[in-house]
Enzyme design. Structure first.
Site, PDB file in Angstrom:
ATOM      1  N   LYS A  36     -35.836  70.023  -1.551  1.00  0.00           N
ATOM      2  CA  LYS A  36     -35.599  70.469  -2.929  1.00  0.00           C
ATOM      3  C   LYS A  36     -34.144  70.912  -3.086  1.00  0.00           C
ATOM      4  O   LYS A  36     -33.436  71.109  -2.085  1.00  0.00           O
ATOM      5  CB  LYS A  36     -36.553  71.625  -3.256  1.00  0.00           C
ATOM      6  CG  LYS A  36     -36.408  72.810  -2.311  1.00  0.00           C
ATOM      7  CD  LYS A  36     -37.652  73.676  -2.299  1.00  0.00           C
ATOM      8  CE  LYS A  36     -37.418  74.909  -1.434  1.00  0.00           C
ATOM      9  NZ  LYS A  36     -38.639  75.676  -1.231  1.00  0.00           N
ATOM     10  N   TYR A 241      -5.298  87.946  -7.890  1.00  0.00           N
ATOM     11  CA  TYR A 241      -5.716  88.717  -9.069  1.00  0.00           C
ATOM     12  C   TYR A 241      -5.913  90.187  -8.740  1.00  0.00           C
ATOM     13  O   TYR A 241      -6.497  90.541  -7.712  1.00  0.00           O
ATOM     14  CB  TYR A 241      -7.049  88.175  -9.596  1.00  0.00           C
ATOM     15  CG  TYR A 241      -6.930  86.956 -10.476  1.00  0.00           C
ATOM     16  CD1 TYR A 241      -6.110  86.953 -11.608  1.00  0.00           C
ATOM     17  CD2 TYR A 241      -7.658  85.814 -10.188  1.00  0.00           C
ATOM     18  CE1 TYR A 241      -6.028  85.835 -12.415  1.00  0.00           C
ATOM     19  CE2 TYR A 241      -7.585  84.684 -11.004  1.00  0.00           C
ATOM     20  CZ  TYR A 241      -6.761  84.707 -12.120  1.00  0.00           C
ATOM     21  OH  TYR A 241      -6.681  83.600 -12.919  1.00  0.00           O
TER      22      TYR A 241
HETATM   23  C1  LIG Z   1     -38.847  75.937   0.088  1.00  0.00           C
HETATM   24  C2  LIG Z   1     -40.206  75.854   0.643  1.00  0.00           C
HETATM   25  C3  LIG Z   1     -40.402  75.582   2.003  1.00  0.00           C
HETATM   26  C4  LIG Z   1     -39.263  75.572   2.996  1.00  0.00           C
HETATM   27  O1  LIG Z   1     -38.924  76.920   3.255  1.00  0.00           O
HETATM   28  P1  LIG Z   1     -37.759  77.353   4.280  1.00  0.00           P
HETATM   29  O2  LIG Z   1     -37.843  78.832   4.285  1.00  0.00           O
HETATM   30  O3  LIG Z   1     -36.491  76.858   3.688  1.00  0.00           O
HETATM   31  O4  LIG Z   1     -38.073  76.729   5.587  1.00  0.00           O
HETATM   32  C5  LIG Z   1     -41.700  75.374   2.440  1.00  0.00           C
HETATM   33  N1  LIG Z   1     -42.757  75.469   1.582  1.00  0.00           N
HETATM   34  C6  LIG Z   1     -42.591  75.774   0.278  1.00  0.00           C
HETATM   35  C7  LIG Z   1     -43.782  75.892  -0.585  1.00  0.00           C
HETATM   36  C8  LIG Z   1     -41.335  75.996  -0.225  1.00  0.00           C
HETATM   37  O5  LIG Z   1     -41.181  76.335  -1.508  1.00  0.00           O
END
Ligand SMILES: *Cc1c(COP(=O)(O)O)cnc(C)c1O
Length: 341
Positions: A36, A241
């Site tokens: 994602k 800045y």
């Molecule tokens: C993002 C996510 C993961 C991966 O989690 P990490 O902490 O990045 O390993 C797994 N399962 C779900 C439902 C997620 O939203």
């Protein structure tokens, strides 16, 4: 090939090695990959192609546009945020929704149906249907590929981990699901009891280390910025800045093509570090939108047009900046040329 003065060096071998390590730690369970947010900012298509080549078969995105962007790669994608009416029409054939609510379950049943995944809430109170709804038959007859739940505190040693694991394990055999999946990156490190049939690492694939068991996870992404100008600053003069830095002595300064609009946030002001070879080059003064100043007395040959690497190992940089490892990796902006080696 573009030629931005800013690039993100990506280590494909490290990515694959991290996935293989997480698969071994998954104790015989299949090991998927959360991609994602555009592969946590590194580029989902590149990540998927590399991991699919290594044998990864299960990928997770948040929303349908992310699944559509991967449709031609022919890998199975689960869409974690479930499905709305607006999503029903444009579903790539290789993507399944992760149904999170009773309404989503009804919507899926009313449509053409087919294989889906389901998220059950075992105590996090974020997404997922309740254990009670499962017991009451909400999922009966659904064609469930993977029944999932998500751990709230897997990066900590707290009783909630075992409580969630026990609540999830009690669902075995209670639905028609072909597989069960609980563990994210930190959950994998909690041990074989947490692996079930499929694990879902994200951050550790990309160099995140949250528990001691992640000790050999390798850094994947390193920002590199070009020097736009090198200058001498006299004792008593200021840099940047609001004049937050005053030179205590005459010094050499380089100004980099990197700033908070690239995700190198203001918390690195006076704290971050760049490197040219072995020379450590501290950030001085405030980070600007597009520029960062570093002290370069330690790199006498560093000149306009040269590149420096920014210190960006995720656990150490999180400790330094106060940002989470997730924010650090997903926050890197669009102006980086993402360059895989
Ligand atoms: C993002 C996510 C993961 C991966 O989690 P990490 O902490 O990045 O390993 C797994 N399962 C779900 C439902 C997620 O939203």
């Amino acid at each position: 090939m573009t030629h931005s003065p800013l690039r993100l060096k990506l280590d494909g071998d490290a990515l694959v090695a991290n996935w293989r390590l997480l698969r071994e730690m998954s104790n015989g369970a299949a090991c998927g990959a959360a991609v994602k947010a555009d592969g946590y900012g590194l580029g989902a298509r590149d990540v998927v192609q590399r991991l699919a080549g290594a044998g990864c078969r299960d990928f997770f995105v948040a929303v349908w546009s992310e699944a559509r962007a991967l449709a031609d790669l022919g890998v199975a994608v689960s869409v974690l945020h479930g499905i709305r009416d607006a999503d029903m029409a444009e579903r790539p054939a290789n993507a399944r929704p992760v149904l999170n609510t009773a309404d989503q379950v009804r919507r899926w049943r009313a449509g053409t149906g087919g294989a889906c995944d389901v998220m059950v809430d075992t105590g996090m109170n974020r997404l997922g249907i309740s254990v009670e709804d499962v017991a009451a038959g909400l999922l009966d007859g659904l064609e469930i590929e993977t029944l999932m739940s998500h751990l709230a505190c897997a990066d900590e040693d707290v009783p909630l981990n075992a409580q969630q694991r026990t609540a999830f394990a009690a669902l075995r055999g209670r639905t028609g699901a072909r597989r069960m999946s609980l563990a994210n990156s930190a959950g994998i490190a909690l041990g074989p009891d947490y692996a079930f049939d499929l694990t879902r690492p994200g951050i550790a694939l990309y160099g995140g280390r949250q528990r001691a068991e992640h000790g050999t996870i390798r850094q994947v992404a390193t920002p590199q910025a070009q020097v736009i100008q090198r200058r001498q600053v006299r004792a008593g003069e200021i840099v940047g800045y609001n004049a937050t830095f005053t030179a205590p002595a005459d010094m050499e300064v380089a100004v980099l093509n990197l700033g908070y609009a690239d995700g190198y946030l203001r918390c690195f002001s006076g704290k971050g570090r760049a490197r040219a070879g072995d020379a450590v080059l501290p950030v001085i003064g405030r980070i600007s939108m597009d520029l960062t100043a570093i002290r370069v007395d330690a790199a006498p040959a560093l000149a306009e047009g040269d590149w420096v690497a920014i210190d960006y190992a995720l656990p150490e940089t999180a400790a330094l900046s106060g940002l989470s490892q997730y924010e650090l990796i997903t926050g890197l902006g669009k102006r980086f040329d993402r360059s895989w080696a």
